[in-house]
Scaffold this active site. Structure first.
Site: not given
Ligand code: BMP
Length: 260
Positions: A92-94
């Site tokens: 998700r690569k927050y």
């Protein structure tokens, strides 16, 4: 040199329970292949995993590219993970403030916290993002891979940013699975995992900035532990046989590396 230790030894040194489990799965199944299932329908993903689940230690999802997402898909995905003994990484690569990331992780359509064993996170917003995830566990085991480097051409990550990212991660040993990165020198800790994307046998780049290295190079020179392959397998004529090709070449080079 962390890369000379076998995965079963590194499992003993892991401080995060998911990292420990992943090292042990690699040692047991004799595979360090992570399949990036970048497909947009639930049936195509589930069909592919039926065929290649036995060859992978980790399945990486981009849950927000799926057009027919449902709770039932998660049930089926989890049952495949159990049957074939692989873990699930939601890529998700927050990259927001802690409070927002906590909501994105726990809530919304996808409820990532309920099914993903681990997630990817950018260090850009600062430590609050890790604090938020650390407080969002509900007692369930979870792990974070922090982005320390990227594979894409012209990305804005500098050596300083990479170094500060590693420092930040080391303050959260219980949360940290490892780093998404490209180089062996990025970190030293043998209990953390180097997850390396940008790997393909057929091409050296795509038309949109992705840069590929070979399995041999990432294993022997660049320090990869778990290797992410997407289109190299997913877009192949026979994904099943291609998954086996990647698994074998990666494991051969791992054995070469740990045998000195
Ligand atoms: P492919 O092998 O098809 O190029 O896919 C690579 C996968 O790894 C993609 O899902 C992409 O989002 C991810 N990825 C990457 O390519 N480079 C990075 O630096 C970090 C990534 O997560």
């Amino acid at each position: 040199d962390r890369t000379l230790l076998p995965y079963e030894k590194r499992a003993e040194l892991a401080t995060n329970s998911i990292a420990k489990e992943l090292f042990n799965i690699m040692a047991t199944k004799k595979t360090n292949l992570c399949l990036s299932v970048d497909l947009t329908t639930t049936t195509s993903i589930l069909d592919l995993l039926e065929k290649v689940g036995e060859h992978v230690c980790l399945v990486k999802t981009h849950i927000d590219i799926i057009e027919d997402f449902s709770a039932d898909f998660i049930t089926r995905l989890k049952s495949l993970a159990k049957r074939f003994n692989f873990l699930i990484l939601e890529d998700r690569k927050y990259a927001d403030i802690g409070n927002t990331v906590s909501l994105q992780y726990l809530k919304g359509l996808y409820k990532v916290a309920e099914w993903a064993d681990c997630v990817t996170v950018h260090s850009l917003p600062g430590e609050g993002i890790l604090k938020a995830l650390n407080n969002s566990t509900n007692g369930v085991s979870q792990g974070v891979f922090l982005l320390a480097e990227m594979s894409s051409e012209g990305n804005l990550i500098t050596p300083d940013y990479t170094e500060e990212t590693v420092k930040m991660a080391l303050k959260y040993p219980n949360l940290m699975c490892g780093f998404v990165c490209q180089n062996k020198s990025t970190f030293k800790e043998p209990g953390l995992i180097q997850l390396t994307p940008g790997v393909q046998l057929e091409s050296t780049k795509d038309g949109l900035g992705q840069v590929y290295n070979t399995p041999e190079k990432v294993m022997l020179e660049k320090g990869a532990d778990v290797v992410v392959v997407g289109r190299g397998i997913v877009a192949a004529k026979s994904p099943e046989s291609q998954a086996l090709v990647y698994k074998d070449v990666l494991w051969k080079n791992y054995l070469k590396r740990v045998s000195g």
